[in-house]
Design a protein around this motif. Structure first.
Motif, mmCIF file in Angstrom:
data_model
loop_
_atom_site.group_PDB
_atom_site.id
_atom_site.type_symbol
_atom_site.label_atom_id
_atom_site.label_comp_id
_atom_site.label_asym_id
_atom_site.label_seq_id
_atom_site.Cartn_x
_atom_site.Cartn_y
_atom_site.Cartn_z
ATOM 1 N N TRP A 157 0.885 -1.169 0.000
ATOM 2 C CA TRP A 157 0.000 0.000 0.000
ATOM 3 C C TRP A 157 0.922 1.217 0.000
ATOM 4 C CZ3 TRP A 157 -5.010 -1.374 -0.271
ATOM 5 C CH2 TRP A 157 -5.405 -2.602 0.273
ATOM 6 N N ASN A 158 0.421 2.357 -0.428
ATOM 7 C CA ASN A 158 1.184 3.582 -0.217
ATOM 8 C C ASN A 158 0.223 4.752 -0.255
ATOM 9 O OD1 ASN A 158 0.900 4.498 -3.006
ATOM 10 N ND2 ASN A 158 2.383 2.884 -3.497
ATOM 11 N N LEU A 159 0.756 5.944 -0.045
ATOM 12 C CA LEU A 159 -0.138 7.094 0.066
ATOM 13 C C LEU A 159 -0.677 7.507 -1.300
ATOM 14 C CD1 LEU A 159 1.768 9.011 2.900
ATOM 15 C CD2 LEU A 159 -0.059 7.314 3.077
ATOM 16 N N GLU A 160 -0.104 6.937 -2.375
ATOM 17 C CA GLU A 160 -0.599 7.255 -3.731
ATOM 18 C C GLU A 160 -1.718 6.301 -4.168
ATOM 19 O OE1 GLU A 160 3.159 7.345 -3.380
ATOM 20 O OE2 GLU A 160 2.373 9.296 -2.742
ATOM 21 N N ASN A 161 -1.655 5.025 -3.721
ATOM 22 C CA ASN A 161 -2.670 4.080 -4.221
ATOM 23 C C ASN A 161 -3.839 3.894 -3.248
ATOM 24 O OD1 ASN A 161 -1.810 2.193 -2.291
ATOM 25 N ND2 ASN A 161 -0.601 0.990 -3.741
ATOM 26 N N CYS A 245 -0.408 -6.090 0.330
ATOM 27 C CA CYS A 245 -1.341 -5.672 -0.717
ATOM 28 C C CYS A 245 -0.886 -6.237 -2.054
ATOM 29 C CB CYS A 245 -1.339 -4.145 -0.771
ATOM 30 S SG CYS A 245 -2.160 -3.471 -2.213
ATOM 31 N N LYS A 246 -1.788 -6.913 -2.751
ATOM 32 C CA LYS A 246 -1.461 -7.484 -4.058
ATOM 33 C C LYS A 246 -2.452 -6.990 -5.100
ATOM 34 C CE LYS A 246 1.475 -10.736 -2.598
ATOM 35 N NZ LYS A 246 2.834 -10.824 -3.086
ATOM 36 N N ALA A 271 -8.210 -13.888 12.395
ATOM 37 C CA ALA A 271 -6.750 -13.723 12.459
ATOM 38 C C ALA A 271 -6.023 -14.353 11.269
ATOM 39 C CB ALA A 271 -6.222 -14.307 13.769
ATOM 40 N N GLU A 272 -6.526 -15.493 10.803
ATOM 41 C CA GLU A 272 -5.787 -16.203 9.740
ATOM 42 C C GLU A 272 -5.947 -15.532 8.366
ATOM 43 O OE1 GLU A 272 -9.867 -18.132 9.982
ATOM 44 O OE2 GLU A 272 -8.394 -17.281 11.376
ATOM 45 N N LEU A 273 -6.768 -14.474 8.307
ATOM 46 C CA LEU A 273 -6.971 -13.789 7.018
ATOM 47 C C LEU A 273 -6.339 -12.397 6.997
ATOM 48 C CD1 LEU A 273 -10.769 -14.639 6.467
ATOM 49 C CD2 LEU A 273 -8.765 -15.890 5.612
ATOM 50 N N GLN A 274 -5.643 -12.032 8.077
ATOM 51 C CA GLN A 274 -5.194 -10.638 8.196
ATOM 52 C C GLN A 274 -3.876 -10.333 7.481
ATOM 53 O OE1 GLN A 274 -5.144 -9.552 12.360
ATOM 54 N NE2 GLN A 274 -7.334 -9.856 12.612
ATOM 55 N N HIS A 275 -3.197 -11.358 6.936
ATOM 56 C CA HIS A 275 -1.846 -11.098 6.417
ATOM 57 C C HIS A 275 -1.806 -10.576 4.993
ATOM 58 C CE1 HIS A 275 -2.919 -15.170 5.249
ATOM 59 N NE2 HIS A 275 -2.041 -15.087 4.266
ATOM 60 N N LYS A 276 -2.893 -10.764 4.215
ATOM 61 C CA LYS A 276 -2.805 -10.372 2.811
ATOM 62 C C LYS A 276 -4.177 -10.013 2.230
ATOM 63 C CE LYS A 276 -2.080 -13.314 -0.798
ATOM 64 N NZ LYS A 276 -1.347 -14.338 -1.550
ATOM 65 N N TRP A 277 -4.198 -8.924 1.453
ATOM 66 C CA TRP A 277 -5.384 -8.579 0.655
ATOM 67 C C TRP A 277 -4.961 -8.571 -0.815
ATOM 68 C CZ3 TRP A 277 -8.668 -3.943 2.902
ATOM 69 C CH2 TRP A 277 -9.007 -4.213 4.238
ATOM 70 N N GLN A 278 -5.831 -9.108 -1.656
ATOM 71 C CA GLN A 278 -5.529 -9.118 -3.090
ATOM 72 C C GLN A 278 -6.723 -8.593 -3.871
ATOM 73 O OE1 GLN A 278 -3.575 -12.578 -4.494
ATOM 74 N NE2 GLN A 278 -4.227 -12.313 -6.607
ATOM 75 N N LEU A 279 -6.472 -7.615 -4.718
ATOM 76 C CA LEU A 279 -7.568 -7.009 -5.476
ATOM 77 C C LEU A 279 -8.128 -8.002 -6.498
ATOM 78 C CD1 LEU A 279 -9.129 -4.320 -5.933
ATOM 79 C CD2 LEU A 279 -7.542 -3.859 -7.812
ATOM 80 N N GLU A 465 4.435 -12.564 -8.992
ATOM 81 C CA GLU A 465 3.539 -12.087 -7.949
ATOM 82 C C GLU A 465 4.283 -11.274 -6.895
ATOM 83 O OE1 GLU A 465 -0.157 -13.083 -5.576
ATOM 84 O OE2 GLU A 465 0.368 -12.330 -7.537
ATOM 85 N N GLU A 466 5.501 -11.747 -6.544
ATOM 86 C CA GLU A 466 6.234 -11.119 -5.447
ATOM 87 C C GLU A 466 6.608 -9.681 -5.758
ATOM 88 O OE1 GLU A 466 6.214 -12.428 -2.519
ATOM 89 O OE2 GLU A 466 5.200 -14.086 -3.494
ATOM 90 N N ASP A 467 6.656 -9.313 -7.049
ATOM 91 C CA ASP A 467 6.978 -7.923 -7.406
ATOM 92 C C ASP A 467 6.140 -6.949 -6.632
ATOM 93 O OD1 ASP A 467 8.666 -8.913 -9.166
ATOM 94 O OD2 ASP A 467 7.581 -8.370 -10.969
ATOM 95 N N ASP A 468 4.909 -7.360 -6.345
ATOM 96 C CA ASP A 468 3.998 -6.434 -5.662
ATOM 97 C C ASP A 468 4.498 -6.019 -4.301
ATOM 98 O OD1 ASP A 468 0.778 -7.639 -6.851
ATOM 99 O OD2 ASP A 468 2.526 -6.867 -7.874
#
Length: 471
Positions: A157-161, A245-246, A271-279, A465-468
């Motif tokens: 994530w960043n302040l631009e996206n 964020c992916k 808790a087990e879903l908190q590590h990653k969000w993918q659009l 994928e890891e580029d993200d």
């Protein structure tokens, strides 16, 4: 003897830190006291090492931390009384104060944190006003966003996206302040809250009830002062503060979420879903079409759906199960609805019915659309298959989630919508999110398997994928 009492307390605090943590704290203190002494008068005497506000500001203000947070941290350090010293409230921070400050805020309970937090809220002793607590809480959230961004800890994530954080900071502060209760159990609200006096025991109770305050303070200290930030078991509390964020990188998209709301909504996920969000879906990327929406979100595991109506209200829901197009309700009691703007809040199930989530498309007899909570024709959140129309009905509350009307108008027009898969995508979902020829063409896959090449190709998909991650 006074001196012993002091050193005993100090030793007890020091014992909370592992040897490598102690040397980390020493290093930070030495650097700061070095800055302090070079700024001070050199009178040839060996003076005891201390840290000044000016040194803290020189080291941290503007880059890692906003000015007002540096001052608050300094006031917190200064609040620690040294046994046996005349409390002439020295303007300089001694090593003992520095260590006890770290120990109480990073390792202490609400009782140990409270005096320091009171001084961070207001320099003078005695009760503090709601307005002062609000300013402190907003500063704390601003500092968390700022320092995570500065230290490159926003995980893609960043302040631009993401949406501008300013309104998110205010919304999250209000949400945390809504937990403030007076001794008689009443919760003052609005202008009344700003003018109410709260004493130490009430605020201690609040810090105990609202885990975000301690977690945010920990982030500001570890990442802001850059102390104990890299030691392995020290970052558990912030591990999933922000999910990875992916799927947004390089797409020129600004999410409907802002950083404070991501942190808040993520903390309510299992808790087990908190590590990653993918659009999975964005109406701005994939077009305004209900069949596009269904095509992107069906069978992708638990999801967060977020929408914005044309009046600027932003709200959504968490779906605990993969969406399936079928005429029955689905999901379970982990589902919830939420609001992001104009206020930030999460609404969890009431036990009244099991109408958690619903998705139907192309059926004659049942309503077609995506819904959560309430009932047919009267959902807490509904997006019609005639894409662009929706409703949020709750007079006075949604039966399933006890949520109020989430949109500006009961029947709303949709401006934008996003769906994020949370946690790891299910195996069946063409796991890596990037279409590979292996997913599309079963014959190619069979051929590769016969020639024994399937393994490498599976391995090749990861790095794309890891580029993200390397924002």
């Amino acid at each position: 003897e006074m001196g012993n009492a002091e050193s005993n307390a100090y030793q007890n605090h020091l014992c909370r830190f592992l040897p490598e943590e102690q040397s980390d704290i020493d290093g930070v203190f030495d650097t700061l006291s070095g800055l302090s002494s070079s700024a001070g008068a050199k009178n040839g005497k060996a003076t005891k090492k201390t840290v000044t506000l000016a040194a803290l500001q020189a080291a941290y203000t503007r880059e890692p931390l906003p000015e007002q947070m540096t001052v608050r941290l300094y006031n917190g350090m200064k609040s620690i009384g040294l046994t046996g010293k005349s409390s002439g409230l020295s303007e300089q921070i001694a090593k003992e104060q520095f260590v006890i400050f770290m120990s109480n805020l990073l390792k202490g309970n609400a009782d140990e944190k409270i005096t320091i937090i009171m001084r961070m809220i207001a320099k003078t002793e005695g009760p503090v006003k709601g307005k002062q607590i609000q300013e402190f809480t907003e500063d704390l959230i601003i500092s968390v966003v700022h320092v995570l961004s500065y230290r490159k800890e926003l995980k893609g994530w960043n302040l631009e996206n993401t949406r501008d954080s300013a309104s998110g900071v205010k919304a999250l502060a209000s949400q945390l302040l809504s937990e403030l209760k007076l001794a008689d159990g009443t919760k003052p609200v609005g202008p009344q809250l700003m003018e109410t006096n709260f004493d130490q025991s009430v605020i201690e109770d609040w810090v105990y009830q609202v885990p975000q305050i301690s977690i945010f303070l920990s982030v500001v200290i570890r990442q802001g002062l850059h102390v104990l930030h890299s030691l392995p078991d020290q970052t558990k509390d912030i591990l999933n503060l922000v999910p990875g964020c992916k799927g947004i990188k390089g797409r020129g998209l600004v999410s409907l979420f802002d950083i404070p709301s991501i942190i808040y909504i993520n903390s309510h996920l299992p808790a087990e879903l908190q590590h990653k969000w993918q659009l999975l879906f964005s109406s701005r990327l994939h077009g305004e079409s209900f069949s596009q929406l269904c095509g992107h979100i069906v069978n992708k595991g638990p999801c967060v759906v977020i929408l914005k109506d044309v009046d600027g209200y932003i709200f959504g829901g968490f779906a605990s199960h993969s969406w399936e197009a079928k005429p029955q309700f689905q999901g379970d009691n982990r589902c919830f609805l939420f609001s992001v703007f104009p206020s930030l809040a999460v609404y969890t199930y009431t036990g009244y019915n099991d109408h958690y989530m619903y998705l139907n498309h192309g059926q004659q007899t049942m309503p077609n659309g995506l819904g959560m909570g309430g009932q047919h024709g009267y959902f807490g959140l509904w997006v019609d298959s005639d894409y662009g129309k929706g409703h949020s009905k709750a007079k006075p509350r949604c039966t399933t989630y006890n949520s109020p009307q989430l949109s500006a108008k009961e029947d709303f027009t949709l401006d934008a919508m996003e769906v994020w898969a949370v946690g790891d995508l299910p195996e069946s979902a063409g796991t890596k999110g990037k279409k590979s020829i292996l997913d599309v063409d079963p014959e190619a896959r069979a051929l590769l398997e016969m020639t024994g090449k399937s393994r490498q190709s599976e391995g090749l998909r990861e790095p794309i994928e890891e580029d993200d991650d390397d924002d």
